[in-house]
Design a protein around this motif. Structure first.
Motif, mmCIF file in Angstrom:
data_model
loop_
_atom_site.group_PDB
_atom_site.id
_atom_site.type_symbol
_atom_site.label_atom_id
_atom_site.label_comp_id
_atom_site.label_asym_id
_atom_site.label_seq_id
_atom_site.Cartn_x
_atom_site.Cartn_y
_atom_site.Cartn_z
ATOM 1 N N SER A 31 5.302 1.826 -6.738
ATOM 2 C CA SER A 31 4.925 2.243 -5.399
ATOM 3 C C SER A 31 5.266 1.106 -4.455
ATOM 4 O O SER A 31 4.654 0.046 -4.500
ATOM 5 C CB SER A 31 3.431 2.556 -5.334
ATOM 6 O OG SER A 31 3.058 2.822 -4.015
ATOM 7 N N TYR A 32 6.268 1.344 -3.618
ATOM 8 C CA TYR A 32 6.678 0.313 -2.679
ATOM 9 C C TYR A 32 6.115 0.669 -1.312
ATOM 10 O O TYR A 32 6.725 1.375 -0.526
ATOM 11 C CB TYR A 32 8.201 0.208 -2.639
ATOM 12 C CG TYR A 32 8.792 -0.102 -3.994
ATOM 13 C CD1 TYR A 32 8.652 -1.369 -4.534
ATOM 14 C CD2 TYR A 32 9.443 0.860 -4.729
ATOM 15 C CE1 TYR A 32 9.166 -1.657 -5.783
ATOM 16 C CE2 TYR A 32 9.966 0.577 -5.984
ATOM 17 C CZ TYR A 32 9.831 -0.684 -6.495
ATOM 18 O OH TYR A 32 10.343 -0.969 -7.713
ATOM 19 N N ASN A 33 4.915 0.173 -1.046
ATOM 20 C CA ASN A 33 4.229 0.460 0.197
ATOM 21 C C ASN A 33 3.864 -0.874 0.837
ATOM 22 O O ASN A 33 3.222 -1.708 0.203
ATOM 23 C CB ASN A 33 2.971 1.286 -0.111
ATOM 24 C CG ASN A 33 2.315 1.826 1.128
ATOM 25 O OD1 ASN A 33 2.625 1.398 2.231
ATOM 26 N ND2 ASN A 33 1.414 2.754 0.939
ATOM 27 N N LYS A 36 0.264 -2.390 0.573
ATOM 28 C CA LYS A 36 -0.216 -3.032 -0.647
ATOM 29 C C LYS A 36 -0.217 -4.552 -0.537
ATOM 30 O O LYS A 36 -0.994 -5.219 -1.204
ATOM 31 C CB LYS A 36 0.652 -2.631 -1.836
ATOM 32 C CG LYS A 36 0.407 -1.225 -2.302
ATOM 33 C CD LYS A 36 1.345 -0.850 -3.402
ATOM 34 C CE LYS A 36 1.010 -1.605 -4.652
ATOM 35 N NZ LYS A 36 1.831 -1.205 -5.787
ATOM 36 N N GLY A 37 0.617 -5.106 0.313
ATOM 37 C CA GLY A 37 0.705 -6.552 0.453
ATOM 38 C C GLY A 37 -0.287 -7.140 1.440
ATOM 39 O O GLY A 37 -0.379 -8.356 1.575
ATOM 40 N N GLU A 38 -1.031 -6.310 2.134
ATOM 41 C CA GLU A 38 -1.974 -6.817 3.129
ATOM 42 C C GLU A 38 -3.284 -7.251 2.472
ATOM 43 O O GLU A 38 -3.695 -6.693 1.461
ATOM 44 C CB GLU A 38 -2.267 -5.729 4.166
ATOM 45 C CG GLU A 38 -1.067 -5.383 5.026
ATOM 46 C CD GLU A 38 -1.392 -4.327 6.062
ATOM 47 O OE1 GLU A 38 -2.584 -3.990 6.223
ATOM 48 O OE2 GLU A 38 -0.450 -3.848 6.707
#
Length: 116
Positions: A31-33, A36-38
């Motif tokens: 899942s490349y969203n 998700k990195g926040e």
């Protein structure tokens, strides 16, 4: 003979770790969203920087805890095998405990045990 056993264990461990990584990459969900990195904490977006200075008391407490945790870890095998080693074992563990008591006295005198 021991060298061959050691190499076999190292190679087996390496193959198992690399194999698990490859299988996870092949069959794992992707899942490349960008969300998700926040940073995320309890459903509330963070305000300000997450890199805040931490009180030194936490570190001192952790170091003291580890010191006495390691002491317990060394005392248990010693207590199990003390009859086999005789008076030399008693003298060595006495020295070990003396060093730890001096460390505790030093930390106490410096105020590391006081929570401010």
């Amino acid at each position: 003979m021991n060298f061959i056993f050691f190499i076999t264990v190292i190679l087996t461990a390496t193959v198992l770790v690399v194999g698990a990584y490859v299988v996870a990459k092949l069959i794992g969900p992707r899942s490349y969203n960008p969300v998700k990195g926040e940073p995320f904490e309890c459903g509330i977006p963070t305000r300000g920087s997450s890199w805040l200075p931490t009180h030194i008391g936490y570190y001192l407490f952790a170091i003291l805890f580890l010191m006495f945790d390691i002491e317990t870890m060394f005392l248990y095998p010693w207590a199990v095998a003390v009859k086999q080693f005789g008076p030399m074992a008693l003298a060595s563990i006495g020295f070990f405990l003396l060093v730890l008591v001096f460390g505790l006295a030093y930390a106490w005198r410096k105020g590391a045990l006081e929570w401010k």
